[in-house]
Write an enzyme that holds these catalytic residues in place. Structure first.
Site, PDB file in Angstrom:
ATOM      1  N   CYS A   1       0.872  -1.173   0.000  1.00 53.12           N
ATOM      2  CA  CYS A   1       0.000   0.000   0.000  1.00 53.12           C
ATOM      3  C   CYS A   1       0.909   1.224   0.000  1.00 53.12           C
ATOM      4  O   CYS A   1       2.113   1.104  -0.231  1.00 53.12           O
ATOM      5  CB  CYS A   1      -0.953  -0.009   1.192  1.00 53.12           C
ATOM      6  SG  CYS A   1      -0.136  -0.032   2.803  1.00 53.12           S
ATOM      7  N   THR A   2       0.379   2.390   0.265  1.00 50.27           N
ATOM      8  CA  THR A   2       1.178   3.612   0.151  1.00 50.27           C
ATOM      9  C   THR A   2       2.292   3.685   1.189  1.00 50.27           C
ATOM     10  O   THR A   2       3.450   3.939   0.860  1.00 50.27           O
ATOM     11  CB  THR A   2       0.280   4.858   0.273  1.00 50.27           C
ATOM     12  OG1 THR A   2      -0.792   4.762  -0.670  1.00 50.27           O
ATOM     13  CG2 THR A   2       1.080   6.125  -0.004  1.00 50.27           C
TER      14      THR A   2
END
Length: 232
Positions: free
Chosen positions: A178-179
């Protein structure tokens, strides 16, 4: 006259917090007095921080937060920028620091699942299944080559989407990203709930990877972050 260097700091930590309201007041007062903007989310399960301010003040604030939370180790994403990334200061108390309907305990974090960018670079070229745990908008802006889009509108839909994954062999290697890493911590628990055991997470998320490999051809497109930046 040269501008003061700004720094953006992002990190999360799953740690038991008993008095979230008192901590909220202490953190808000510190950030306000030091002209630091951004968002801090507190919950009984931990803290999620995305703030920006003068570089020296961010450094001292990082130390303040670790001391206040009585923790010594975090995985953080930090970048120097020219302008403030946020326009407001918000310190909120919620049920979870990342909403999924699942409260995570610190002993459910398995650091041996975390792989650094160099290891991740090799994983992308392997037979490992690569899952993007971000929402569809973020995925369409950019993602790793050959990654699987879970078609998420909200992160809280994750459990339903994972249950529909066409992965018959529960022993298959699955790598998730994810980020910044926080969503993967909870995604790992959900995957294990459905019997998947061989799970790897990108340590520090996409931001950490692109900091080390800014010109990688394994990342395609742009990376959306929740401020005024777009990371390429």
């Amino acid at each position: 006259m040269s501008k003061t260097v700004k720094k953006i700091l992002g990190f999360y930590k799953f740690v038991k917090i008993n008095d979230t309201q008192r901590l909220k007041k202490d953190i808000f007062t510190h950030l306000r007095d030091w002209d630091i903007l951004g968002t801090v989310i507190l919950a009984p399960e931990g803290i999620n921080v995305n703030i920006c301010g003068d570089s020296d003040k961010i450094k001292l604030t990082r130390s303040f937060l670790l001391k206040r939370l009585k923790i010594s180790k975090i995985i953080s994403n930090e970048d120097n920028i020219e302008e403030m990334a946020f326009t407001k200061l918000k310190v909120k108390v919620k049920k979870e620091i990342i909403k999924l309907g699942l409260t995570l305990k610190n002993d459910e974090i398995f650091e041996d699942e975390h792989v650094n960018p160099k290891e991740w670079d090799k994983i992308i070229d392997s037979e490992t299944i690569i899952l993007d745990t971000r929402n569809k908008f973020e995925y369409l802006m950019g993602s790793f080559r050959n990654s699987v889009n879970l078609d998420l509108y909200n992160f809280s839909d994750l459990e339903n989407k994972i249950s529909d994954l066409p992965i018959n062999n529960k022993s298959d290697n699955i790598a998730i990203f994810c980020t910044g890493g926080i969503r993967c911590e909870k995604a790992s628990i959900i995957l294990k709930k459905f019997g998947h055991q061989n799970i790897l997470q990108l340590k520090g998320g996409i931001l950490n990877y692109l900091r080390e490999y800014p010109d990688s051809d394994k990342w395609q497109g742009e990376c959306f972050v929740f401020d005024d930046r777009i990371t390429y």
